[in-house]
Design a protein around this motif. Structure first.
Motif, short mmCIF file in Angstrom:
data_model
loop_
_atom_site.label_atom_id
_atom_site.label_comp_id
_atom_site.label_asym_id
_atom_site.label_seq_id
_atom_site.Cartn_x
_atom_site.Cartn_y
_atom_site.Cartn_z
N TYR A 66 0.81 -1.22 0.00
CA TYR A 66 0.00 0.00 0.00
C TYR A 66 0.84 1.27 0.00
CZ TYR A 66 -4.07 -2.94 0.66
OH TYR A 66 -5.06 -3.88 0.49
N ARG A 67 2.15 1.12 0.13
CA ARG A 67 3.02 2.28 -0.06
C ARG A 67 3.13 2.64 -1.54
NH1 ARG A 67 6.30 -0.50 3.91
NH2 ARG A 67 6.09 0.53 5.93
N HIS A 68 2.80 1.68 -2.39
CA HIS A 68 2.93 1.90 -3.84
C HIS A 68 1.58 1.97 -4.54
CE1 HIS A 68 7.30 1.33 -3.84
NE2 HIS A 68 7.06 0.50 -2.85
N PHE A 69 0.58 1.34 -3.96
CA PHE A 69 -0.77 1.36 -4.52
C PHE A 69 -1.76 1.63 -3.40
CE2 PHE A 69 1.68 -1.34 -7.38
CZ PHE A 69 1.33 -0.84 -8.64
N ALA A 70 -2.66 2.57 -3.63
CA ALA A 70 -3.62 2.93 -2.58
C ALA A 70 -4.61 1.82 -2.29
CB ALA A 70 -4.37 4.20 -2.98
N SER A 71 -4.82 0.92 -3.26
CA SER A 71 -5.79 -0.16 -3.10
C SER A 71 -5.47 -1.27 -4.09
CB SER A 71 -7.21 0.36 -3.35
OG SER A 71 -7.33 0.79 -4.71
N LYS A 72 -6.13 -2.41 -3.90
CA LYS A 72 -5.96 -3.50 -4.86
C LYS A 72 -6.54 -3.10 -6.21
CE LYS A 72 -8.18 -7.41 -4.40
NZ LYS A 72 -8.65 -8.80 -4.17
N ALA A 73 -7.61 -2.32 -6.19
CA ALA A 73 -8.18 -1.85 -7.45
C ALA A 73 -7.16 -1.05 -8.25
CB ALA A 73 -9.41 -0.98 -7.17
N GLN A 74 -6.34 -0.29 -7.56
CA GLN A 74 -5.31 0.50 -8.25
C GLN A 74 -4.25 -0.42 -8.86
OE1 GLN A 74 -2.33 3.48 -6.38
NE2 GLN A 74 -4.16 4.70 -6.79
N VAL A 82 -14.28 -9.71 -11.22
CA VAL A 82 -15.64 -9.98 -10.74
C VAL A 82 -15.87 -9.42 -9.34
CG1 VAL A 82 -17.26 -11.78 -10.08
CG2 VAL A 82 -15.94 -12.00 -12.19
N PHE A 83 -14.91 -9.57 -8.45
CA PHE A 83 -15.09 -9.15 -7.06
C PHE A 83 -14.44 -7.79 -6.79
CE2 PHE A 83 -15.02 -13.83 -7.09
CZ PHE A 83 -16.28 -14.08 -6.58
N GLU A 84 -14.04 -7.09 -7.84
CA GLU A 84 -13.34 -5.82 -7.68
C GLU A 84 -14.27 -4.65 -7.98
OE1 GLU A 84 -10.53 -6.13 -6.28
OE2 GLU A 84 -10.34 -8.29 -6.61
N ASN A 85 -13.72 -3.46 -7.95
CA ASN A 85 -14.50 -2.24 -8.20
C ASN A 85 -15.08 -2.24 -9.61
OD1 ASN A 85 -15.00 0.68 -8.91
ND2 ASN A 85 -14.33 0.93 -6.79
N ASP A 86 -16.34 -1.82 -9.73
CA ASP A 86 -17.02 -1.84 -11.03
C ASP A 86 -16.32 -1.00 -12.07
OD1 ASP A 86 -18.95 -3.53 -10.04
OD2 ASP A 86 -20.45 -1.96 -9.71
N ARG A 87 -15.59 0.01 -11.64
CA ARG A 87 -14.94 0.89 -12.62
C ARG A 87 -13.87 0.15 -13.43
NH1 ARG A 87 -12.00 2.58 -7.95
NH2 ARG A 87 -9.73 2.53 -8.24
N LEU A 88 -13.34 -0.94 -12.87
CA LEU A 88 -12.33 -1.70 -13.59
C LEU A 88 -12.95 -2.40 -14.79
CD1 LEU A 88 -10.48 -3.26 -10.52
CD2 LEU A 88 -9.75 -1.30 -11.89
#
Length: 215
Positions: free
Chosen positions: A68-76, A134-140
């Protein structure tokens, strides 16, 4: 960024040890690439539709906090993979458009390029067809939908040029229909590749299939 370096089981060897440790520190941006590479590799494994940050951190031998130091979230992180797909594919789309004057050949090469890209990057294929999202943010998923819309537009242009050159009465309509069919064909091939455990290659019988669809 030294706290993100992979742990190494090396014992100090005199004054050379600090230099060796320094060499193992990732360069700026290198850890982000390593995280994305690890994620893509994990997506190649059976049953990898849902990957946790805990498992990803374990693969890299770092803490979840380090991720999380490199990505704010798994979606990112998934957005990073989608950016790679977009940049890789559309850079080649532009190159093919510039170098191939024959619109029919251009169309075939566009389709072949996308299928070959997927074949060489199995983990990315799961992202492209949405299995990994499938289980991630809809924007992806929305972004991947936009990817295929953009690809369809590129195919439509080539097909319109080909229809015009052949003297078709309704080149725009013909191009619209054929581009839609080609994108459905591409997505179908990618889905079959992913859901067969990467055994059914996207390029299977490609020339014969393209001859049937495009003529």
């Amino acid at each position: 960024m030294s706290d993100l370096a992979l742990d190494a089981d090396t014992s100090p060897q005199g004054s050379a040890a600090p230099d060796a440790a320094a060499r193992k520190r990732p360069k700026p941006g290198e850890r982000r690439v390593q995280i994305l590479q690890a994620l893509a590799t994990m997506l190649e494994q059976p049953g990898a539709e849902r990957i946790t940050t805990s498992a990803l951190a374990g693969k890299l031998d770092v803490s979840e906090a380090a991720l999380y130091r490199h990505f704010a979230s798994k979606a990112q992180m998934f957005e990073g993979l989608i950016e790679f797909i977009e940049q890789s594919v559309f850079t080649l789309v532009n190159q093919i458009a510039e170098r191939e004057a024959d619109p029919a050949l251009r169309t075939r090469r566009l389709v072949t390029m996308v299928l070959q890209f997927a074949e060489k990057n199995p983990g990315m294929t799961r992202v492209m067809v949405g299995d990994a999202l499938v289980f991630e943010n809809d924007r992806l998923q929305d972004r991947m939908n936009q990817f295929f819309d953009k690809l369809e537009s590129s195919l439509k242009q080539s097909l319109r040029d080909a229809a015009t050159a052949s003297g078709a009465a309704t080149p725009t309509v013909d191009a619209l229909v054929r581009a839609s069919v080609l994108v459905a064909f591409i997505v179908g091939r990618l889905q079959r590749f992913a859901r067969s455990g990467f055994k059914r290659l996207p390029s299977e019988h490609l020339d014969a299939s393209m001859a049937t669809i495009v003529g």
